[in-house]
Design a protein around this motif. Structure first.
Motif, short mmCIF file in Angstrom:
data_model
loop_
_atom_site.label_atom_id
_atom_site.label_comp_id
_atom_site.label_asym_id
_atom_site.label_seq_id
_atom_site.Cartn_x
_atom_site.Cartn_y
_atom_site.Cartn_z
N ALA A 24 0.84 -1.21 0.00
CA ALA A 24 0.00 0.00 0.00
C ALA A 24 0.88 1.26 0.00
CB ALA A 24 -0.93 0.00 1.20
N GLY A 26 3.53 1.57 -1.69
CA GLY A 26 4.17 1.72 -3.01
C GLY A 26 5.38 0.83 -3.24
N LEU A 50 -8.53 -5.97 2.16
CA LEU A 50 -8.65 -4.84 1.23
C LEU A 50 -10.09 -4.71 0.71
CD1 LEU A 50 -5.30 -5.26 -0.78
CD2 LEU A 50 -5.85 -3.46 0.88
N ILE A 59 -10.73 2.88 0.26
CA ILE A 59 -9.88 2.80 -0.94
C ILE A 59 -10.78 2.41 -2.12
CG2 ILE A 59 -7.75 2.17 0.29
CD1 ILE A 59 -8.19 -0.74 -0.63
N SER A 60 -10.27 2.65 -3.35
CA SER A 60 -11.07 2.27 -4.52
C SER A 60 -10.73 0.83 -4.93
CB SER A 60 -10.76 3.22 -5.68
OG SER A 60 -9.43 3.00 -6.11
N ASP A 61 -11.56 0.28 -5.82
CA ASP A 61 -11.29 -1.06 -6.32
C ASP A 61 -9.95 -1.10 -7.07
OD1 ASP A 61 -12.58 -3.64 -6.26
OD2 ASP A 61 -12.52 -3.51 -8.47
N ASP A 63 -7.36 0.78 -6.40
CA ASP A 63 -6.29 0.78 -5.37
C ASP A 63 -6.03 -0.66 -4.91
OD1 ASP A 63 -6.07 3.53 -5.34
OD2 ASP A 63 -7.51 3.79 -3.70
N LYS A 64 -7.13 -1.35 -4.63
CA LYS A 64 -7.02 -2.74 -4.14
C LYS A 64 -6.23 -3.59 -5.14
CE LYS A 64 -9.95 -5.97 -5.04
NZ LYS A 64 -11.25 -6.62 -5.30
N ARG A 66 -4.17 -2.60 -7.44
CA ARG A 66 -2.78 -2.13 -7.54
C ARG A 66 -1.95 -2.69 -6.37
NH1 ARG A 66 -3.55 3.31 -7.11
NH2 ARG A 66 -4.80 3.24 -8.98
N ILE A 67 -2.53 -2.67 -5.18
CA ILE A 67 -1.81 -3.19 -4.00
C ILE A 67 -1.54 -4.68 -4.17
CG2 ILE A 67 -1.99 -3.60 -1.50
CD1 ILE A 67 -3.69 -0.95 -1.39
#
Ligand code: NAI
Length: 283
Positions: A24, A26, A50, A59-61, A63-64, A66-67
């Motif tokens: 999360a 980065g 998440l 968080i957005s979908d 973001d999830k 990406r993490i």
């Protein structure tokens, strides 16, 4: 030094949480464990946490996704050849940790920091297994990692200022607050917390009160968010016993003697929430 690629060793409750906050934040993460089923289990736990964050609109979908993409499962320790820092969160056992640090020292690039999330084992002794003691450090996250703000950074006898600075900067990039602690048994957190938990278990053992009422005293009377007996179940009674034994052996004072009731429960396999039974019963 710039940290980009992280390797987290152990995909259990702490390791999976550490991998989650690193991704999360980065960083690219290898989540390493002994078997694929364990890394998958760890990653599944991260996915579920998440998804709850998405439901709560924190968080957005995207973001999830990406993490999750930043976390790569690993069962091959040679992945350490490509990392800038290793954060070890395998079982609380000195032999296991010494063995891992020896292997990591042989594999990780010369610039890489080797950190351990140990709750109580001496950083200086773990560092002595490597040829880079100045790059070995304690990075002690609290449970549950995504929620708890603190990271206790423990300097071994030979830890360099540069290593300390890099780890403190990383902790702050993970939105954690860090504190600097020297290498003594139990550091600060468990030196204070565990004797309190042990004393709560003695209070139960001696029949002073029930588990529920002991927890109530500390919650309502002292404003603790969770009672000490419940907290022991959440941490794991085996982990609590191991830390008390470390304090007792290393500091030598009888005030650290583990409560016989704690020993008895661990012998029975009542390890707390993770085994379904501790001082309380769990589904
Ligand atoms: P856990 O039992 O949930 O997970 C440990 C994981 O390490 C398991 O998945 C196991 O398969 C793996 N493992 C064991 N040996 C390994 C090896 N040689 N190589 C790779 N993986 C290996 O344990 P938990 O609670 O996550 O604890 C991990 C570490 O974090 C311990 O050192 C513990 O003292 C520390 N810690 C625990 C806290 C807690 O509240 N449980 C809080 C802060 C630190």
């Amino acid at each position: 030094m710039e940290i980009k690629q992280v390797m987290v060793i152990g995909a259990g409750q702490m390791g999976s949480g550490i991998a989650q906050v690193c991704a999360a934040g980065g960083y690219d993460v290898f989540l390493h464990d002994l078997e694929e089923s364990l890394t998958e289990q760890g990653k599944q736990g991260i996915k579920e946490r998440l998804e709850r964050e998405v439901e709560k609109e924190r968080i957005s979908d995207a973001d999830k996704e990406r993490i999750l993409r930043r976390i790569q499962p690993s069962t091959d320790l040679s992945n350490a050849e490509n990392v800038d820092i290793v954060i070890e969160a395998a079982v609380e056992n000195m032999e296991v940790k010494k063995n891992l640090f020896q292997q990591l020292d042989n594999r990780a690039p010369a610039h890489a920091i080797l950190a351990t999330n140990t709750s109580s084992l001496p950083i200086t002794e773990i560092a002595a297994m490597t040829k880079r003691a100045e790059k070995v450090i304690g990075m002690h996250f609290m449970n549950p990692v995504p929620i708890m703000k603190l990271v206790e950074i423990i300097r071994g006898l030979q830890t360099s200022d540069e290593t300390y600075k890099a780890v403190a900067e990383m902790a702050s990039s993970l939105k954690k607050t860090s504190v600097e602690v020297n290498d003594f048994p139990g550091f600060v957190s468990n030196r204070i917390l565990m004797p309190m938990i042990n004393e709560a278990i003695f209070t139960l053992y001696e029949g002073v009160s029930s588990a529920e009422d002991i927890d109530e005293v500390m919650k309502l009377g002292m404003n603790h968010p969770m009672g000490p007996i419940t907290l022991a179940d959440f941490i794991g009674l085996d982990t609590c016993l191991y830390i008390m034994e470390t304090l007792h052996n290393e500091l030598g004072d009888d005030k650290y003697r583990p409560c016989p009731l704690l020993r008895k429960y661990v012998k029975a396999g009542w390890l707390g929430k993770k085994s379904g039974r501790g001082f309380y019963a769990y589904d």
